[in-house]
Design a protein around this motif. Structure first.
Motif, short mmCIF file in Angstrom:
data_model
loop_
_atom_site.label_atom_id
_atom_site.label_comp_id
_atom_site.label_asym_id
_atom_site.label_seq_id
_atom_site.Cartn_x
_atom_site.Cartn_y
_atom_site.Cartn_z
N ALA A 107 0.67 -0.83 0.18
CA ALA A 107 -0.14 0.02 0.07
C ALA A 107 0.68 1.47 0.34
O ALA A 107 0.21 2.63 -0.32
CB ALA A 107 -0.91 0.09 0.95
N GLY A 108 1.79 0.84 0.23
CA GLY A 108 3.18 2.04 0.02
C GLY A 108 3.42 3.85 1.71
O GLY A 108 4.27 4.19 1.67
N THR B 188 -2.81 -3.26 -5.44
CA THR B 188 -1.96 -2.15 -5.52
C THR B 188 -2.31 -1.15 -6.02
O THR B 188 -2.48 0.17 -6.32
CB THR B 188 -0.44 -2.37 -5.70
OG1 THR B 188 -0.27 -3.49 -5.13
CG2 THR B 188 0.57 -1.49 -5.30
N SER B 189 -2.68 -1.10 -7.94
CA SER B 189 -3.71 -0.26 -8.41
C SER B 189 -4.40 0.33 -7.86
O SER B 189 -4.99 1.72 -8.12
CB SER B 189 -3.25 -0.61 -9.64
OG SER B 189 -1.98 -0.95 -10.07
N GLU B 190 -5.57 -0.39 -7.34
CA GLU B 190 -6.97 0.06 -6.61
C GLU B 190 -6.52 0.85 -5.69
O GLU B 190 -7.51 1.53 -5.22
CB GLU B 190 -7.79 -1.47 -6.82
CG GLU B 190 -7.87 -1.80 -7.66
CD GLU B 190 -9.09 -2.80 -7.92
OE1 GLU B 190 -9.00 -3.23 -6.62
OE2 GLU B 190 -9.04 -3.40 -8.27
N TRP B 191 -5.95 0.74 -4.58
CA TRP B 191 -5.65 0.74 -3.54
C TRP B 191 -5.50 2.83 -3.81
O TRP B 191 -5.02 3.45 -2.69
CB TRP B 191 -4.34 0.27 -2.81
CG TRP B 191 -4.06 1.14 -1.66
CD1 TRP B 191 -3.25 1.78 -0.98
CD2 TRP B 191 -5.22 0.69 -0.16
NE1 TRP B 191 -3.20 2.52 0.42
CE2 TRP B 191 -4.67 1.33 1.12
CE3 TRP B 191 -6.50 -0.04 -0.40
CZ2 TRP B 191 -4.58 1.82 1.89
CZ3 TRP B 191 -6.51 0.23 1.27
CH2 TRP B 191 -5.90 1.41 2.66
N GLN B 192 -4.23 2.16 -4.81
CA GLN B 192 -3.30 4.12 -4.85
C GLN B 192 -3.65 4.49 -5.68
O GLN B 192 -4.44 5.91 -5.57
CB GLN B 192 -2.20 3.77 -5.57
CG GLN B 192 -0.55 3.04 -5.11
CD GLN B 192 -0.25 2.48 -6.12
OE1 GLN B 192 0.36 2.61 -6.77
NE2 GLN B 192 1.10 2.23 -5.13
N CYS B 193 -5.39 4.81 -6.11
CA CYS B 193 -6.38 5.12 -7.16
C CYS B 193 -6.95 5.65 -5.92
O CYS B 193 -7.52 6.42 -5.77
CB CYS B 193 -6.68 4.40 -7.90
SG CYS B 193 -6.42 4.57 -9.53
N MET B 194 -7.63 4.27 -4.71
CA MET B 194 -8.46 5.17 -4.24
C MET B 194 -8.03 6.23 -2.99
O MET B 194 -8.77 7.10 -2.28
CB MET B 194 -9.22 3.57 -2.98
CG MET B 194 -9.75 2.97 -3.69
SD MET B 194 -10.18 1.50 -2.74
CE MET B 194 -8.99 1.32 -1.22
#
Length: 194
Positions: A23-24, A186-192
């Motif tokens: 998630a970073g 990961t991509s979806e989390w970054q967008c959210m």
């Protein structure tokens, strides 16, 4: 619970152990996997933005360090962390060189246990220096709270941090159990969260 982990798909295992890194919000984490996954780790992590290094390859399991390179470099080259690492023999000026040394020290500890555990591992895992030093000073005892690591200062702040890690972990596990790839999650989390 350990038995449950070993029977899960690789994505679920990685999400369960390393969601805050995916998630970073955490620079790095340890990942313990059975040897049968050694080739699949690279494929599974593609597109996540993570780097990885196998710190130890044992007879039955491997121990990996998954990390976000820029975030980890920022930590290990801060003044206090850099001085602490230098005191523990890390004279290198590049993260990859430091990780080679960490791997050597960790493998030596795992193989012989003739040397003490390399407590500088806490710095590479992004733990606050107060907690790394507190753990060493108190030999892992007298901590004020235990969660993702043993806490020696700022308990309420750490509890909130650990709570956020758990929430992220739950989301990543749920999504991985649905069959999503880690790069998708990961991509979806970054967008959210952007």
């Amino acid at each position: 619970m350990l038995t449950w982990w070993w029977h899960q798909p690789l994505e679920v295992k990685i999400a369960g152990q390393c969601a805050p890194v995916l998630a970073g919000v955490k620079p790095s984490n340890m990942l313990v996997l059975e040897n049968k996954h050694i080739r699949d780790v690279v494929r599974t992590l593609e597109g996540t933005g993570l780097s990885w290094r196998c710190l130890y390859a044992g007879d039955e399991k491997n121990i990996w360090l998954l990390y976000r390179k820029a975030a980890l470099e920022e930590i290990v080259f801060r003044e206090e962390e850099r001085m602490f690492l230098a005191e523990n023999g890390y004279e290198e000026d590049r993260l990859d060189q430091m990780l080679v040394r960490l791997g050597q020290r960790f493998r030596e500890y795992r193989r012989t246990q003739d040397i003490p555990f390399p407590h500088e591992m806490g710095v590479f895992l992004g733990y606050p220096m107060a907690d790394v030093k507190g753990f060493i000073k108190h030999e892992g005892k007298n901590y004020l709270y235990s969660g993702y690591w043993k806490v020696y200062e700022n308990v309420e702040e750490r509890k909130e941090l650990f709570k956020s890690y758990e929430q992220i972990r739950n989301v990543f596990i749920q999504e991985a159990e649905k069959g999503k790839n880690l790069w998708e999650i990961t991509s979806e989390w970054q967008c959210m969260t952007a």
